[in-house]
Design an enzyme around this catalytic site. Structure first.
Site, mmCIF file in Angstrom:
data_model
loop_
_atom_site.group_PDB
_atom_site.id
_atom_site.type_symbol
_atom_site.label_atom_id
_atom_site.label_comp_id
_atom_site.label_asym_id
_atom_site.label_seq_id
_atom_site.Cartn_x
_atom_site.Cartn_y
_atom_site.Cartn_z
ATOM 1 N N SER A 29 0.863 -1.171 0.000
ATOM 2 C CA SER A 29 0.000 0.000 0.000
ATOM 3 C C SER A 29 0.904 1.227 0.000
ATOM 4 O O SER A 29 2.032 1.179 -0.506
ATOM 5 C CB SER A 29 -0.952 -0.046 1.195
ATOM 6 O OG SER A 29 -1.816 1.068 1.182
ATOM 7 N N TYR A 82 -4.822 7.385 -7.402
ATOM 8 C CA TYR A 82 -3.716 6.596 -6.807
ATOM 9 C C TYR A 82 -4.054 6.281 -5.349
ATOM 10 O O TYR A 82 -3.922 5.128 -4.902
ATOM 11 C CB TYR A 82 -2.397 7.368 -6.901
ATOM 12 C CG TYR A 82 -1.226 6.604 -6.298
ATOM 13 C CD1 TYR A 82 -0.760 5.424 -6.883
ATOM 14 C CD2 TYR A 82 -0.585 7.050 -5.137
ATOM 15 C CE1 TYR A 82 0.308 4.715 -6.332
ATOM 16 C CE2 TYR A 82 0.481 6.351 -4.582
ATOM 17 C CZ TYR A 82 0.924 5.181 -5.183
ATOM 18 O OH TYR A 82 1.975 4.475 -4.629
ATOM 19 N N LYS A 139 -4.585 2.618 -3.450
ATOM 20 C CA LYS A 139 -3.763 2.170 -2.317
ATOM 21 C C LYS A 139 -4.608 1.948 -1.064
ATOM 22 O O LYS A 139 -4.274 1.114 -0.231
ATOM 23 C CB LYS A 139 -2.640 3.181 -2.075
ATOM 24 C CG LYS A 139 -1.596 3.157 -3.191
ATOM 25 C CD LYS A 139 -0.785 1.869 -3.133
ATOM 26 C CE LYS A 139 -0.337 1.320 -4.443
ATOM 27 N NZ LYS A 139 0.398 0.053 -4.348
HETATM 28 N N1 LIG Z 1 8.505 4.407 -4.498
HETATM 29 C C1 LIG Z 1 7.780 4.893 -3.495
HETATM 30 O O1 LIG Z 1 8.139 5.930 -2.887
HETATM 31 C C2 LIG Z 1 6.521 4.208 -3.072
HETATM 32 C C3 LIG Z 1 5.770 4.781 -2.028
HETATM 33 C C4 LIG Z 1 4.609 4.146 -1.607
HETATM 34 C C5 LIG Z 1 4.205 2.965 -2.199
HETATM 35 N N2 LIG Z 1 4.950 2.438 -3.229
HETATM 36 C C6 LIG Z 1 4.470 1.175 -3.835
HETATM 37 O O2 LIG Z 1 5.547 0.269 -3.975
HETATM 38 C C7 LIG Z 1 5.277 -0.611 -5.071
HETATM 39 C C8 LIG Z 1 6.514 -0.735 -5.949
HETATM 40 O O3 LIG Z 1 6.748 0.512 -6.563
HETATM 41 P P1 LIG Z 1 8.176 1.023 -7.029
HETATM 42 O O4 LIG Z 1 8.405 2.302 -6.328
HETATM 43 O O5 LIG Z 1 9.179 -0.053 -6.969
HETATM 44 O O6 LIG Z 1 7.826 1.389 -8.564
HETATM 45 P P2 LIG Z 1 8.527 0.970 -9.965
HETATM 46 O O7 LIG Z 1 10.005 1.045 -9.837
HETATM 47 O O8 LIG Z 1 7.850 1.803 -10.992
HETATM 48 O O9 LIG Z 1 8.099 -0.541 -10.122
HETATM 49 C C9 LIG Z 1 6.755 -0.863 -10.401
HETATM 50 C C10 LIG Z 1 6.686 -2.226 -11.033
HETATM 51 O O10 LIG Z 1 5.319 -2.500 -11.357
HETATM 52 C C11 LIG Z 1 5.286 -2.957 -12.688
HETATM 53 N N3 LIG Z 1 4.000 -2.753 -13.352
HETATM 54 C C12 LIG Z 1 3.428 -1.590 -13.729
HETATM 55 N N4 LIG Z 1 2.294 -1.845 -14.400
HETATM 56 C C13 LIG Z 1 2.166 -3.190 -14.459
HETATM 57 C C14 LIG Z 1 1.223 -4.072 -15.043
HETATM 58 N N5 LIG Z 1 0.181 -3.627 -15.759
HETATM 59 N N6 LIG Z 1 1.396 -5.408 -14.893
HETATM 60 C C15 LIG Z 1 2.462 -5.888 -14.226
HETATM 61 N N7 LIG Z 1 3.396 -5.109 -13.669
HETATM 62 C C16 LIG Z 1 3.248 -3.773 -13.787
HETATM 63 C C17 LIG Z 1 6.409 -2.202 -13.390
HETATM 64 O O11 LIG Z 1 6.739 -2.829 -14.628
HETATM 65 P P3 LIG Z 1 7.449 -1.990 -15.817
HETATM 66 O O12 LIG Z 1 8.879 -1.792 -15.399
HETATM 67 O O13 LIG Z 1 7.294 -2.870 -17.010
HETATM 68 O O14 LIG Z 1 6.701 -0.690 -15.928
HETATM 69 C C18 LIG Z 1 7.484 -2.335 -12.337
HETATM 70 O O15 LIG Z 1 8.069 -3.603 -12.407
HETATM 71 C C19 LIG Z 1 4.060 -0.041 -5.786
HETATM 72 O O16 LIG Z 1 2.916 -0.788 -5.407
HETATM 73 C C20 LIG Z 1 3.953 1.376 -5.249
HETATM 74 O O17 LIG Z 1 2.637 1.863 -5.256
HETATM 75 C C21 LIG Z 1 6.093 3.027 -3.667
#
Ligand SMILES: NC(=O)c1ccc[n+]([C@@H]2O[C@H](COP(=O)([O-])OP(=O)(O)OC[C@H]3O[C@@H](n4cnc5c(N)ncnc54)[C@H](OP(=O)(O)O)[C@@H]3O)[C@@H](O)[C@H]2O)c1
Length: 304
Positions: free
Chosen positions: A148, A175, A179
């Site tokens: 989340s 978004y 979440k």
């Molecule tokens: N980064 C933060 O500060 C933060 C904060 C709060 C929550 N989160 C949560 O943490 C989680 C991981 O995020 P992250 O920061 O690591 O982001 P990220 O680097 O953008 O990684 C997201 C991943 O999800 C994949 N994805 C996107 N659309 C998809 C689809 N239709 N089917 C399958 N896979 C898909 C992306 O694939 P592609 O590479 O092919 O696009 C990528 O592998 C997410 O749920 C995000 O909401 C992150």
């Protein structure tokens, strides 16, 4: 200070991490592999998944194994195909990390007509977990970790008449709704595991503020200003710690939410989250969301 060095031996454990070709998911998969798990990189782009495997293998002296599966969470039929193939190869599933996500894209819908963020972040993972339930049922002490975000606290409800872009699009609100849906799902899944007397637990986690590809839809000129508003921005290895803690630590309890322990939970090391809102704990809303999701994709979770 809990770090990946505290992960127990995971030899013999089977794990899936969605969206693990990059970012927090990549670091999560890498650490599970390093601890001995058999990890499936579930990614929508097979080439990216293969590259991630090569990178993990060249970076890490892991004792586990790495495999990949094509998973597009924006297409429920494809989610089902992924789950069916996985179930042909495996007889159990110890750790499912529902990690993949998309943030503030231009208005778009999934192949099944859901607003993209709600569809990928929540509906795709709702479907994936449901299709994999037969494996979770036959695994002792399985864990389902769903990512989340602190953004879940920004909304106090879900507009069930605007999950398919029926009304005007507010990308940040959408978004936050996705979440909130993730955390409602995680809590409700845990209640249903308990009611079915399953040993599985469902846990929610959030990574704080982590610099990843998630910010790809935010223009460069706005991004640094946004990050400057936070005291600290973490690298993906640290952002992965709450997920890893939730997935592996013996002290973790089902039905709980874990995140970083620093001020406002922007950064730090894994701990119980203090993010609680009335909406997050609204069991009637969680049940309504569950019924909505089951009806929308014609999937009935069969716990017994
Ligand atoms: N980064 C933060 O500060 C933060 C904060 C709060 C929550 N989160 C949560 O943490 C989680 C991981 O995020 P992250 O920061 O690591 O982001 P990220 O680097 O953008 O990684 C997201 C991943 O999800 C994949 N994805 C996107 N659309 C998809 C689809 N239709 N089917 C399958 N896979 C898909 C992306 O694939 P592609 O590479 O092919 O696009 C990528 O592998 C997410 O749920 C995000 O909401 C992150």
């Amino acid at each position: 200070m809990w770090t990946k060095n505290n992960i127990p031996d995971l030899s013999g454990k089977i794990a899936i991490v969605t969206g693990s070709n990059t970012g927090i998911g990549f670091e999560t998969a890498k650490a599970l592999f390093a601890a001995g798990a058999q990890v499936t990189i579930a990614a929508r782009d097979v080439q990216k998944a293969k590259k991630a495997i090569q990178k993990i293998q060249s970076d890490t002296a892991g004792t586990g194994t790495l495999d990949y599966g094509k998973l597009d969470l924006a297409n429920i039929g494809q989610v089902r195909e992924f789950a069916d193939l996985f179930m042909q190869k495996h007889t159990k599933l110890d750790i499912l990390v529902n990690n993949a996500g998309v943030m503030v894209p231009p208005a778009a819908k999934t192949d099944d007509g859901f607003e993209l963020q709600f569809g990928v972040n929540f509906m795709g993972h709702f479907a994936l977990t449901g299709y994999l339930l037969p494996l979770l049922k036959q695994t002792a002490n399985a864990r389902v970790v769903t990512l989340s975000s602190g953004a879940a606290t920004l909304v106090d409800s879900i507009d069930f008449d605007n999950l398919r872009l029926e009304k005007s699009y507010d990308e940040w609100r959408a978004y936050a709704v996705s979440k909130l849906a993730d955390i409602l799902f995680s809590y409700e899944l845990h209640r249903r595991f308990r009611n079915a007397r399953m040993s599985a637990i469902a846990v929610a986690a959030h990574p704080g503020v982590t610099r990843t590809d998630l910010q790809r839809n935010i223009p460069d000129e706005n991004l640094e200003g946004m990050f400057a508003a936070f005291d600290q921005v973490m690298d993906p290895w640290q952002g992965a710690l709450p997920s890893l803690f939730a997935a592996t630590d013996a002290s973790v309890e089902g039905g709980k939410f874990y995140g970083p322990d620093g001020p406002k939970e922007y950064a730090g090391y894994p701990a119980l989250s203090n993010h609680h809102t009335a909406a997050m704990n609204d069991e009637a809303l969680a049940k309504r969301l569950w019924d909505y999701a089951e009806n929308a994709i014609q999937l009935t979770y069969k716990f017994k």
